[in-house]
Scaffold this active site. Structure first.
Site, PDB file in Angstrom:
ATOM      1  N   HIS A 117      63.447  32.141  57.525  1.00  0.00           N
ATOM      2  CA  HIS A 117      63.021  31.036  58.389  1.00  0.00           C
ATOM      3  C   HIS A 117      62.544  29.822  57.594  1.00  0.00           C
ATOM      4  O   HIS A 117      61.889  28.942  58.159  1.00  0.00           O
ATOM      5  CB  HIS A 117      61.908  31.509  59.346  1.00  0.00           C
ATOM      6  CG  HIS A 117      62.348  32.614  60.243  1.00  0.00           C
ATOM      7  ND1 HIS A 117      61.458  33.532  60.798  1.00  0.00           N
ATOM      8  CD2 HIS A 117      63.570  32.983  60.686  1.00  0.00           C
ATOM      9  CE1 HIS A 117      62.131  34.395  61.536  1.00  0.00           C
ATOM     10  NE2 HIS A 117      63.415  34.094  61.492  1.00  0.00           N
ATOM     11  N   CYS A 154      67.487   7.402  54.347  1.00  0.00           N
ATOM     12  CA  CYS A 154      68.014   6.776  55.591  1.00  0.00           C
ATOM     13  C   CYS A 154      66.908   6.214  56.465  1.00  0.00           C
ATOM     14  O   CYS A 154      67.180   5.602  57.505  1.00  0.00           O
ATOM     15  CB  CYS A 154      68.823   7.813  56.374  1.00  0.00           C
ATOM     16  SG  CYS A 154      67.796   9.035  57.210  1.00  0.00           S
ATOM     17  N   THR A 192      55.825  43.143  61.422  1.00  0.00           N
ATOM     18  CA  THR A 192      56.544  42.314  62.393  1.00  0.00           C
ATOM     19  C   THR A 192      56.545  42.992  63.761  1.00  0.00           C
ATOM     20  O   THR A 192      56.702  44.191  63.876  1.00  0.00           O
ATOM     21  CB  THR A 192      57.994  42.003  61.943  1.00  0.00           C
ATOM     22  OG1 THR A 192      58.603  41.131  62.900  1.00  0.00           O
ATOM     23  CG2 THR A 192      58.843  43.259  61.797  1.00  0.00           C
ATOM     24  N   SER A 193      56.380  42.132  64.783  1.00  0.00           N
ATOM     25  CA  SER A 193      56.387  42.655  66.159  1.00  0.00           C
ATOM     26  C   SER A 193      57.812  42.922  66.620  1.00  0.00           C
ATOM     27  O   SER A 193      58.042  43.413  67.716  1.00  0.00           O
ATOM     28  CB  SER A 193      55.748  41.634  67.106  1.00  0.00           C
ATOM     29  OG  SER A 193      56.493  40.418  67.055  1.00  0.00           O
ATOM     30  N   ASN A 217      52.937  49.151  60.446  1.00  0.00           N
ATOM     31  CA  ASN A 217      52.361  48.198  61.394  1.00  0.00           C
ATOM     32  C   ASN A 217      51.199  48.905  62.080  1.00  0.00           C
ATOM     33  O   ASN A 217      51.358  50.045  62.510  1.00  0.00           O
ATOM     34  CB  ASN A 217      53.436  47.806  62.432  1.00  0.00           C
ATOM     35  CG  ASN A 217      53.019  46.630  63.293  1.00  0.00           C
ATOM     36  OD1 ASN A 217      51.850  46.497  63.664  1.00  0.00           O
ATOM     37  ND2 ASN A 217      53.969  45.754  63.599  1.00  0.00           N
TER      38      ASN A 217
HETATM   39  C1  BV8 Z   1      68.835  32.094  66.440  1.00  0.00           C
HETATM   40  C2  BV8 Z   1      59.657  29.461  61.482  1.00  0.00           C
HETATM   41  C3  BV8 Z   1      71.049  31.671  67.175  1.00  0.00           C
HETATM   42  C4  BV8 Z   1      58.916  28.391  62.215  1.00  0.00           C
HETATM   43  C5  BV8 Z   1      60.155  31.237  63.095  1.00  0.00           C
HETATM   44  C6  BV8 Z   1      68.857  37.303  70.699  1.00  0.00           C
HETATM   45  C7  BV8 Z   1      69.734  37.045  69.661  1.00  0.00           C
HETATM   46  C8  BV8 Z   1      69.653  35.855  68.950  1.00  0.00           C
HETATM   47  C9  BV8 Z   1      68.641  34.916  69.263  1.00  0.00           C
HETATM   48  C10 BV8 Z   1      67.766  35.198  70.307  1.00  0.00           C
HETATM   49  C11 BV8 Z   1      67.881  36.369  71.007  1.00  0.00           C
HETATM   50  N1  BV8 Z   1      66.915  36.359  71.953  1.00  0.00           N
HETATM   51  C12 BV8 Z   1      66.195  35.219  71.840  1.00  0.00           C
HETATM   52  C13 BV8 Z   1      66.711  34.485  70.863  1.00  0.00           C
HETATM   53  C14 BV8 Z   1      66.211  33.170  70.447  1.00  0.00           C
HETATM   54  C15 BV8 Z   1      65.072  33.258  69.423  1.00  0.00           C
HETATM   55  C16 BV8 Z   1      64.157  34.429  69.602  1.00  0.00           C
HETATM   56  O1  BV8 Z   1      64.286  35.430  68.901  1.00  0.00           O
HETATM   57  N2  BV8 Z   1      63.184  34.266  70.467  1.00  0.00           N
HETATM   58  C17 BV8 Z   1      62.180  35.298  70.653  1.00  0.00           C
HETATM   59  C18 BV8 Z   1      60.816  34.626  70.839  1.00  0.00           C
HETATM   60  C19 BV8 Z   1      62.590  36.152  71.832  1.00  0.00           C
HETATM   61  N3  BV8 Z   1      65.633  33.302  68.107  1.00  0.00           N
HETATM   62  C20 BV8 Z   1      65.973  32.137  67.544  1.00  0.00           C
HETATM   63  O2  BV8 Z   1      65.906  31.071  68.104  1.00  0.00           O
HETATM   64  C21 BV8 Z   1      66.467  32.201  66.105  1.00  0.00           C
HETATM   65  N4  BV8 Z   1      67.720  31.496  66.047  1.00  0.00           N
HETATM   66  O3  BV8 Z   1      68.860  33.215  66.830  1.00  0.00           O
HETATM   67  O4  BV8 Z   1      69.960  31.262  66.397  1.00  0.00           O
HETATM   68  C22 BV8 Z   1      70.736  31.252  68.593  1.00  0.00           C
HETATM   69  C23 BV8 Z   1      70.411  29.931  68.818  1.00  0.00           C
HETATM   70  C24 BV8 Z   1      70.146  29.537  70.138  1.00  0.00           C
HETATM   71  C25 BV8 Z   1      70.136  30.486  71.171  1.00  0.00           C
HETATM   72  C26 BV8 Z   1      70.417  31.836  70.905  1.00  0.00           C
HETATM   73  C27 BV8 Z   1      70.728  32.213  69.594  1.00  0.00           C
HETATM   74  C28 BV8 Z   1      65.514  31.501  65.167  1.00  0.00           C
HETATM   75  C29 BV8 Z   1      64.210  32.222  65.116  1.00  0.00           C
HETATM   76  C30 BV8 Z   1      63.338  31.618  64.011  1.00  0.00           C
HETATM   77  C31 BV8 Z   1      62.064  31.058  64.610  1.00  0.00           C
HETATM   78  N5  BV8 Z   1      61.180  30.575  63.543  1.00  0.00           N
HETATM   79  N6  BV8 Z   1      59.381  30.772  62.097  1.00  0.00           N
HETATM   80  C32 BV8 Z   1      57.446  28.448  61.944  1.00  0.00           C
HETATM   81  O5  BV8 Z   1      56.941  29.493  61.432  1.00  0.00           O
HETATM   82  O6  BV8 Z   1      56.772  27.454  62.234  1.00  0.00           O
HETATM   83  S1  BV8 Z   1      59.836  32.764  63.724  1.00  0.00           S
HETATM   84  C33 BV8 Z   1      58.163  33.086  63.639  1.00  0.00           C
HETATM   85  O7  BV8 Z   1      57.998  34.312  64.318  1.00  0.00           O
HETATM   86  C34 BV8 Z   1      57.583  33.357  62.267  1.00  0.00           C
HETATM   87  O8  BV8 Z   1      58.510  33.232  61.220  1.00  0.00           O
HETATM   88  C35 BV8 Z   1      57.142  34.816  62.380  1.00  0.00           C
HETATM   89  O9  BV8 Z   1      57.166  35.493  61.178  1.00  0.00           O
HETATM   90  C36 BV8 Z   1      58.186  35.254  63.284  1.00  0.00           C
HETATM   91  C37 BV8 Z   1      58.283  36.572  63.868  1.00  0.00           C
HETATM   92  O10 BV8 Z   1      57.070  36.991  64.330  1.00  0.00           O
HETATM   93  P1  BV8 Z   1      56.357  38.163  63.499  1.00  0.00           P
HETATM   94  O11 BV8 Z   1      56.542  37.886  62.058  1.00  0.00           O
HETATM   95  O12 BV8 Z   1      56.820  39.459  64.019  1.00  0.00           O
HETATM   96  O13 BV8 Z   1      54.873  37.889  63.853  1.00  0.00           O
HETATM   97  P2  BV8 Z   1      54.135  38.353  65.171  1.00  0.00           P
HETATM   98  O14 BV8 Z   1      52.884  37.536  65.253  1.00  0.00           O
HETATM   99  O15 BV8 Z   1      55.087  38.374  66.307  1.00  0.00           O
HETATM  100  O16 BV8 Z   1      53.742  39.868  64.893  1.00  0.00           O
HETATM  101  C38 BV8 Z   1      52.853  40.185  63.856  1.00  0.00           C
HETATM  102  C39 BV8 Z   1      52.926  41.677  63.709  1.00  0.00           C
HETATM  103  O17 BV8 Z   1      52.108  42.039  62.600  1.00  0.00           O
HETATM  104  C40 BV8 Z   1      52.392  42.450  64.918  1.00  0.00           C
HETATM  105  O18 BV8 Z   1      53.309  43.486  65.222  1.00  0.00           O
HETATM  106  C41 BV8 Z   1      51.062  43.042  64.399  1.00  0.00           C
HETATM  107  O19 BV8 Z   1      50.820  44.324  64.954  1.00  0.00           O
HETATM  108  C42 BV8 Z   1      51.347  43.165  62.943  1.00  0.00           C
HETATM  109  N7  BV8 Z   1      50.163  43.128  62.076  1.00  0.00           N
HETATM  110  C43 BV8 Z   1      48.966  42.519  62.297  1.00  0.00           C
HETATM  111  N8  BV8 Z   1      48.154  42.732  61.237  1.00  0.00           N
HETATM  112  C44 BV8 Z   1      48.851  43.477  60.343  1.00  0.00           C
HETATM  113  C45 BV8 Z   1      50.134  43.725  60.871  1.00  0.00           C
HETATM  114  N9  BV8 Z   1      51.069  44.442  60.228  1.00  0.00           N
HETATM  115  C46 BV8 Z   1      50.738  44.931  59.016  1.00  0.00           C
HETATM  116  N10 BV8 Z   1      49.527  44.734  58.424  1.00  0.00           N
HETATM  117  C47 BV8 Z   1      48.575  44.025  59.066  1.00  0.00           C
HETATM  118  N11 BV8 Z   1      47.375  43.843  58.482  1.00  0.00           N
END
Ligand code: BV8
Length: 249
Positions: A117, A154, A192-193, A217
């Site tokens: 990302h 630009c 990751t969630s 996790n």
């Molecule tokens: C794309 C950069 C094609 C920005 C980020 C199906 C297929 C394809 C695409 C999709 C799909 N369904 C939906 C989509 C669209 C979308 C998507 O996935 N949406 C989600 C919300 C449903 N995906 C996209 O748009 C991607 N592009 O697929 O292109 C396309 C295009 C258009 C339409 C369709 C397809 C691009 C996604 C990239 C987004 N950018 N980051 C920024 O950071 O500012 S993602 C962002 O979320 C961060 O990078 C983050 O890392 C990431 C994922 O979240 P997690 O890392 O899992 O973090 P989260 O908070 O969720 O969870 C934390 C976890 O840690 C928890 O489980 C917790 O229990 C655990 N934890 C807590 N403490 C600890 C721990 N684990 C271990 N130790 C600890 N101490």
């Protein structure tokens, strides 16, 4: 904490791939996306990390990234990051794929790092026809000022070199990551969630290709039932334990 089977599989692996998410940086003080930290001035982080939000209000989006730059700048890698750097040195054919943009894996010494990302410390021109759009460059300003910064070529707006929701990942980056998943004998998914695609699909690709897939996790996720082993623990504690148990020293 880890089964004998998992340790033996890691020791025998000829290629190890790791996928990390925001949870691996949580113990460094970086708010996760979907935890309480996913909020900023009552905005959901996911609503600001979009091209639509940037087109509508580039200044607001840059205020959000300046907030994250200010928060991230003093933070350090935690034992989980360092354990993965140690694993890279110990295990053959190692690849670290991260969803995180915080650069903490690189600071911890990761070499073969695939940033799915992007990276918060890089910027590029937001005008796709500008040559600078294809040439991201480092910008360490904390905060970036004035905002939105202007492209020197630009005059358009510079944007963070990160992948926003609704944007395609760089085909080369995701292709390399998918190959690393499919060619791995041992795959670790940590912090990751497993909500964001296409990253969340990688552990399943690895499993289908015959890898031993281990999840770390504190909470169970939608991936948990499909893993060879899911350990509910913090990565800062579990990853050093895993590397120590498999490779000692
Ligand atoms: C794309 C950069 C094609 C920005 C980020 C199906 C297929 C394809 C695409 C999709 C799909 N369904 C939906 C989509 C669209 C979308 C998507 O996935 N949406 C989600 C919300 C449903 N995906 C996209 O748009 C991607 N592009 O697929 O292109 C396309 C295009 C258009 C339409 C369709 C397809 C691009 C996604 C990239 C987004 N950018 N980051 C920024 O950071 O500012 S993602 C962002 O979320 C961060 O990078 C983050 O890392 C990431 C994922 O979240 P997690 O890392 O899992 O973090 P989260 O908070 O969720 O969870 C934390 C976890 O840690 C928890 O489980 C917790 O229990 C655990 N934890 C807590 N403490 C600890 C721990 N684990 C271990 N130790 C600890 N101490």
């Amino acid at each position: 904490m880890f089964s004998r089977e998992a340790i033996t599989a890691l020791q025998a692996a000829r290629s190890v791939t790791v996928l990390t998410g925001a949870g691996v940086s949580a113990e460094s003080g970086v708010p996760t996306f979907r935890g309480a930290g996913g909020l900023w001035r009552n905005y959901q982080a996911t609503s600001l990390a979009t091209p639509e939000a940037f087109a509508k209000d580039p200044e607001l989006v840059w205020e959000f990234y300046n907030y994250r730059r200010e928060l991230l700048a003093p933070l350090k890698p935690n034992p989980g990051h360092f354990a993965l750097a140690a694993l890279e040195a110990a295990a053959p054919g190692f690849a670290l794929v991260t969803q995180n943009i915080d650069n903490l894996h690189r600071i911890a010494g990761a070499k073969n790092l695939i940033e799915l990302h992007g990276n918060i410390w890089q910027v590029r021109c937001s005008d796709p026809v500008c040559e600078s759009a294809a040439a991201p460059r480092e910008n360490r300003e904390v905060p970036v000022s004035p905002i939105p910064p202007r492209c020197g070529i630009c005059g358009g707006h510079l944007r963070p070199h990160v992948v926003w929701f609704g944007e395609m990942l760089d085909p080369e980056v995701i292709g390399t990551a998918i190959r690393a998943a499919e060619e791995s004998d041992f795959f670790i998914v940590a912090g990751t969630s497993a909500v964001v695609q296409p990253a969340a699909g990688m552990p399943l690709l690895a499993r289908r290709a015959g890898a031993f897939v281990l999840e770390v996790n504190p909470e169970r996720t939608d991936l948990s039932p499909a893993m060879n082993e899911s350990v509910q623990a913090a990565s800062g504690e579990a990853l050093p334990t895993l590397v120590e148990a498999a490779f000692g020293g």
